[in-house]
Design a protein around this motif. Structure first.
Motif, short mmCIF file in Angstrom:
data_model
loop_
_atom_site.label_atom_id
_atom_site.label_comp_id
_atom_site.label_asym_id
_atom_site.label_seq_id
_atom_site.Cartn_x
_atom_site.Cartn_y
_atom_site.Cartn_z
N ALA A 1 18.48 23.49 -3.01
CA ALA A 1 18.72 24.43 -4.10
C ALA A 1 20.21 24.56 -4.40
O ALA A 1 21.02 24.57 -3.47
N GLY A 2 20.54 24.66 -5.69
CA GLY A 2 21.91 24.97 -6.07
C GLY A 2 22.71 23.74 -6.48
O GLY A 2 22.17 22.65 -6.71
N THR A 3 24.01 23.92 -6.56
CA THR A 3 24.94 22.85 -6.92
C THR A 3 25.58 22.31 -5.65
O THR A 3 26.17 23.06 -4.88
N HIS A 4 25.48 21.01 -5.45
CA HIS A 4 25.88 20.38 -4.20
C HIS A 4 27.27 19.77 -4.30
O HIS A 4 27.82 19.58 -5.38
N ALA A 5 27.81 19.44 -3.13
CA ALA A 5 29.17 18.89 -3.08
C ALA A 5 29.30 17.58 -3.82
O ALA A 5 30.39 17.23 -4.28
N ASP A 6 28.21 16.83 -3.97
CA ASP A 6 28.28 15.56 -4.69
C ASP A 6 28.12 15.73 -6.20
O ASP A 6 28.12 14.75 -6.94
N GLY A 7 27.94 16.97 -6.66
CA GLY A 7 27.86 17.26 -8.08
C GLY A 7 26.46 17.43 -8.61
O GLY A 7 26.29 17.90 -9.74
N ARG A 8 25.46 17.07 -7.85
CA ARG A 8 24.09 17.21 -8.37
C ARG A 8 23.65 18.67 -8.27
O ARG A 8 24.21 19.47 -7.51
N ALA A 9 22.61 19.00 -9.05
CA ALA A 9 22.03 20.34 -9.02
C ALA A 9 20.54 20.22 -8.74
O ALA A 9 19.85 19.42 -9.39
N MET B 1 -0.39 33.07 11.39
CA MET B 1 0.84 32.72 12.09
C MET B 1 1.98 32.63 11.07
O MET B 1 1.76 32.33 9.89
N LYS B 2 3.19 32.87 11.54
CA LYS B 2 4.33 32.91 10.63
C LYS B 2 5.01 31.56 10.54
O LYS B 2 5.35 30.94 11.55
N ALA B 3 5.21 31.09 9.31
CA ALA B 3 5.99 29.89 9.03
C ALA B 3 7.31 30.30 8.41
O ALA B 3 7.37 31.25 7.62
N ALA B 4 8.37 29.61 8.79
CA ALA B 4 9.70 29.84 8.21
C ALA B 4 10.08 28.65 7.35
O ALA B 4 9.78 27.50 7.69
N ILE B 5 10.74 28.92 6.23
CA ILE B 5 11.23 27.87 5.34
C ILE B 5 12.73 28.05 5.17
O ILE B 5 13.20 29.14 4.81
N LEU B 6 13.48 26.98 5.43
CA LEU B 6 14.93 27.00 5.24
C LEU B 6 15.24 26.29 3.93
O LEU B 6 15.04 25.09 3.79
N GLN B 7 15.70 27.04 2.94
CA GLN B 7 16.15 26.47 1.67
C GLN B 7 17.65 26.21 1.79
O GLN B 7 18.41 27.12 2.12
N MET B 8 18.05 24.97 1.52
CA MET B 8 19.42 24.55 1.79
C MET B 8 20.13 24.06 0.53
O MET B 8 19.50 23.69 -0.46
N THR B 9 21.46 24.07 0.61
CA THR B 9 22.31 23.37 -0.36
C THR B 9 23.10 22.35 0.45
O THR B 9 24.29 22.51 0.72
N SER B 10 22.40 21.32 0.92
CA SER B 10 23.03 20.34 1.80
C SER B 10 24.19 19.65 1.09
O SER B 10 24.13 19.37 -0.11
N GLY B 11 25.24 19.35 1.88
CA GLY B 11 26.42 18.72 1.33
C GLY B 11 26.66 17.35 1.93
O GLY B 11 25.75 16.71 2.46
N ILE B 12 27.92 16.92 1.86
CA ILE B 12 28.27 15.56 2.28
C ILE B 12 28.81 15.50 3.71
O ILE B 12 29.19 14.43 4.17
N ASP B 13 28.83 16.63 4.41
CA ASP B 13 29.30 16.69 5.79
C ASP B 13 28.11 16.92 6.72
O ASP B 13 27.58 18.04 6.80
N PRO B 14 27.66 15.90 7.44
CA PRO B 14 26.49 16.07 8.30
C PRO B 14 26.65 17.17 9.36
O PRO B 14 25.68 17.86 9.67
N LEU B 15 27.85 17.34 9.90
CA LEU B 15 28.02 18.36 10.94
C LEU B 15 27.88 19.76 10.37
O LEU B 15 27.33 20.66 11.02
N ALA B 16 28.37 19.98 9.15
CA ALA B 16 28.18 21.28 8.51
C ALA B 16 26.71 21.54 8.25
O ALA B 16 26.20 22.65 8.45
N ASN B 17 26.00 20.52 7.80
CA ASN B 17 24.56 20.67 7.57
C ASN B 17 23.82 20.92 8.88
O ASN B 17 22.87 21.71 8.92
#
Length: 275
Positions: free
Chosen positions: A210-218, A1-17
């Motif tokens: 993954a990546g550089t986030h709006a709060d400055g962390r990587a 069966m197929k599994a999907a993985i969403l890799q995100m660069t979540s930020g500080i705006d919940p609605l955008a996320n």
């Protein structure tokens, strides 16, 4: 069966996320996935605790959770929402809570992160996750289309006793949503996830930030799907996106017949210490 993985660069705006999450749900379903896995702190990633507190609300009022539940029902797909930061019910601290949501949008199980990261580093950095978050009080295994899923979150990965308890309870698939830093990710991410798969003969799915986030962390990225033999089926690298891996439940029985470590487990007797 197929599994999907969403890799995100979540930020500080919940609605955008939330938009990123619901788009991922729709795309995963459109590609035929049975279940989507998302990272730790999918709804908000903000190390400025004062600013983050303004966006953190109780589970029943959380718009990110509501949006993902609605999308799961609309597209008829299971979702492991890796975790959300939410206001807790007890001592005033927040909780880091994951959810397994079925194809009707119902919450099948919740899991609050058990192990919290508190450390003073030689560089002078000081991390006190327990200042803001309360630890969970129980572990969880839930039946899903991909098999019996044992839940964990990020730092839990370093505590093999948790994964032994999950697999003793019947888990054939482990989920490790995370937001690993780049230094610890580069050093330990792949080896620990492969070890968790190998020692119990289970699939492991680890959706990562993954990546550089709006709060400055990587964060490190490299969301992984690992089979029960320790073979990496999917490595998503260091950028956001959606990936897919085929999960074969029969592979668990096959590997366990070759290396029956689960069957050979014994209660550990008292340790003799000789000086």
């Amino acid at each position: 069966m197929k599994a999907a993985i969403l890799q995100m660069t979540s930020g500080i705006d919940p609605l955008a996320n939330a938009r990123t999450l619901t788009d991922g749900v729709a795309q995963a379903a459109g590609e035929g996935a049975a279940m989507l896995f998302t990272p730790e702190m999918s709804g908000l990633l903000d190390r400025d605790r004062a600013r983050a507190a303004a966006s953190l609300i109780a589970e029943g009022d959380d718009r990110v959770l509501a949006a993902v539940r609605e999308a799961a029902a609309k597209h008829h797909i299971w979702v492991h929402l890796g975790s959300l930061a939410l206001r807790g019910e007890a001592d005033g601290r927040f909780v880091n809570r994951g959810f397994v949501i079925d194809e009707s949008g119902a919450i099948r199980v919740r899991y609050d992160k058990l192990h919290l990261f508190d450390v003073d580093l030689p560089t002078g950095e000081r991390w006190r996750e327990s200042d803001a978050y309360a630890p969970g009080a129980s572990a969880a295994v839930v039946e899903t289309p991909l098999g019996m899923l044992g839940l964990s979150i990020c730092y839990d990965l370093r505590f093999p006793d948790l994964f032994r308890a999950l697999t003793d309870a019947g888990a054939t698939l482990l989920s490790v949503p995370a937001a690993f830093t780049r230094p610890t990710g580069a050093a330990h991410w792949h080896v620990l996830l492969r070890a968790r798969a190998i020692e119990a003969g289970v699939h492991v799915i680890a959706a990562a930030q993954a990546g550089t986030h709006a709060d400055g962390r990587a964060t490190y990225g490299h969301s992984l799907a690992v089979d029960p033999w320790g073979e990496v089926l999917l490595d998503m690298g260091d950028g956001p996106g959606l990936g897919f891996a085929e999960i074969d439940p029969a592979r668990v029985a096959e590997v366990r017949s070759r290396v029956p470590a689960i069957a050979h487990r014994r209660a550990i007797p008292p340790v003799e210490v000789v000086r």
